[in-house]
Motif scaffolding. Sequence first.
Motif, PDB file in Angstrom:
ATOM      1  N   TRP A 120      45.010  18.787  25.920  1.00 25.46           N
ATOM      2  CA  TRP A 120      45.568  17.480  26.261  1.00 25.46           C
ATOM      3  C   TRP A 120      44.483  16.536  26.796  1.00 25.46           C
ATOM      4  O   TRP A 120      44.477  15.345  26.487  1.00 25.46           O
ATOM      5  CB  TRP A 120      46.675  17.645  27.303  1.00 25.46           C
TER       6      TRP A 120
ATOM      7  N   ALA B  51      46.660  15.613  19.954  1.00 27.07           N
ATOM      8  CA  ALA B  51      46.532  16.993  20.448  1.00 27.07           C
ATOM      9  C   ALA B  51      46.787  17.993  19.322  1.00 27.07           C
ATOM     10  O   ALA B  51      46.122  19.040  19.247  1.00 27.07           O
ATOM     11  CB  ALA B  51      47.504  17.231  21.597  1.00 27.07           C
TER      12      ALA B  51
ATOM     13  N   SER C   8      50.029  13.194  21.934  1.00 20.79           N
ATOM     14  CA  SER C   8      50.496  14.501  21.453  1.00 20.79           C
ATOM     15  C   SER C   8      50.146  14.693  19.978  1.00 20.79           C
ATOM     16  O   SER C   8      49.827  15.804  19.542  1.00 20.79           O
ATOM     17  CB  SER C   8      52.007  14.642  21.661  1.00 20.79           C
TER      18      SER C   8
ATOM     19  N   TYR D  83      51.011  21.511  25.837  1.00 26.04           N
ATOM     20  CA  TYR D  83      49.676  21.809  25.321  1.00 26.04           C
ATOM     21  C   TYR D  83      48.808  22.387  26.427  1.00 26.04           C
ATOM     22  O   TYR D  83      49.030  22.139  27.627  1.00 26.04           O
ATOM     23  CB  TYR D  83      49.014  20.539  24.766  1.00 26.04           C
TER      24      TYR D  83
ATOM     25  N   SER E 145      52.920  16.473  27.685  1.00 26.89           N
ATOM     26  CA  SER E 145      51.620  17.026  28.087  1.00 26.89           C
ATOM     27  C   SER E 145      51.727  18.496  28.480  1.00 26.89           C
ATOM     28  O   SER E 145      50.759  19.260  28.326  1.00 26.89           O
ATOM     29  CB  SER E 145      51.045  16.225  29.252  1.00 26.89           C
TER      30      SER E 145
END
Length: 471
Positions: free
Chosen positions: A285, A243, A240, A280, A277
Motif C-alpha cells: 500500500w 496496489a 488500490s 494489502y 488499505s
Amino acid sequence: MSESLTVECPDCAATLKLNTKGRSLEGRRVRCPRCGTAFPVWSDSEPADVMGGAGSPADYAGDADAADPAAAVVRPEDSVRDDFGDDWSQDRARYSGVSTASGQDGVDSEFQFGSTARKDLGFFGWVGFGLVAGLICAGLTTLTGYTDLTLLIAGMAVVTGIAAGAAVRLAAGPKQGGAPGTTAVMVALLCMLIGKVGAVYVSPEMNVIGGDILDEVDFLSPEQMEAEIAELTTEDGMISGIADEVEYDDEWLAENEITDDMIGEHWDQFSEEETLSARYLPKVWEEASRRWYDMSPEEQQESRQQRGADLRSEYGIMTEQEIADAVAEGTTEDEMIYYIAEWEVEEDPDWLADNNITEDQIYGRWNEAEDSSDPAQRFLPVVWKEANRRWAALSDKDRQQKIQERAAEIREENTWTEEDAEFADAALDTIWVIAVVATAIAGFFWPFGSLFCTIAGVAAAYRLGAGSLSA
C-alpha cells in the motif's frame, strides 16, 4: 353340546376357536382377526375343519334359523377364545401365527404391528398416508429452523421417520414385508429433505451459509455497478488499483522480499475489511500510494477516467460516449485483423489441420505473450499472416459490412439490457436455491448427531412400515 367350534382361515391358515354360545354358525360368514379375510363356516368344507369334538356344527345345522344375526361377524374380543378362556384382546400373541415352533408363512409368535384386520390400500395408499404424516412433520421441522438449534432440527428426522412408517403401516393393513417398509423409507427421506430445506430457508443463519456464496457473484444491478465504480475511482480506490499492479511487479516484490504466499495469506485474512488499505500488505500500500502521489493532477484525472471506462466496459454499463469510443477503437484495421485471427483463423478446423497447428500450440503462444504490447505477438506467426491475408482479400464493401458487424457486437457487449437484468435475477435465484438445498442435504450427515438421527429415522420408518416392530 359343545360351546365352541375350531376352524381354519382359508387365506392365512390361522386356527380360530369360535364361541357358538349354543347357536349354529353353519353358513355364517366370520372374519379372521389376523388377516381380515371373511369366509363362511361349513361343516363339510376345507379348510374349515371341525375339531370341536363331540358337538360338531353339523349337529346344530337345524338351529340356523334361530341363530342371532349378530353372530354373522365374529369379533375377536367376543367370540375367539383360547383353551383357557382368555379373550383375544387380552392375549393376542396366542393367535398371531399358525405355529410358534415352525414359524409358518414367516410369522412367529410375536405380535406384528398393524396386523389387525384392515384392508391393504395398495402402493398409492401407502404413499398417500406416508406423505400426509411426513409433510406434517416437515412443517414442524421448518418451524424449528427459526431456533437455529442444529440438533433439534436433526432430531426431527427421527420423528419424521416414525410418523411416515406408522402411516404406511396403517395403510398397508395386513400387508407386511419389504415393499411397505421400503416405501416408508423413501417417503420419510423425501419429507426429511423438505423439512430441512424449509428449516434452512427460514433460518436466521442462512445469510451466513449462503450469503457468502452470493457475495462472490458478479451479477449486479446497474445502480450497484455505478456505486462500485464510484468507490473504486476515489483516491483510495485508485491507490488500490495501483496496489494490484504492485503485487504483480516481480522486480519490486523481489527487492522487498515479498512472496506470492505472503500476499495471498494477507488477502485471505483481510479481504473483507471495509478499509481498502487494510486488504494489502503495508509495504504494498505504501508503494502504491507513492506511485499515485508522484502523478500530476492531470495524470491522476486521466487515470480516474480511464479506470472508470475500463470498469464500465467490464460491467457492460458504458455511457454512449464510452461505447462510441470503444467502437472506434475496436474497429481499426489492426483490431479487425486481431478479431479475424482470434475468432476466424484459430476457429477454422480445416485450415488448422492443413497447417498442422494444434490447440496446444495456440494456447501455448497465447500464454507466453498474453501481456505483450504488440497484439501480433499473441498469435502464431502463421495465424497472424493468414488473418492479414483474409482481411486484404475482402472487398471494400465486405470490409465495411464486417466493421459494422463488429461494431454491433461491441455495443451489445457494453450495454446493459432488460434481458441482462432478468438473466442476473434468475441466476441469483438459482444460486440461492442451490445453496439452500445443498445445505439441507449436508444436514443429513453433519454434524455427527445429524447422521445418527437420520439413520435412526430411516430404521424406524422401515421397521414400522414393514410391520416388524414388536409391540
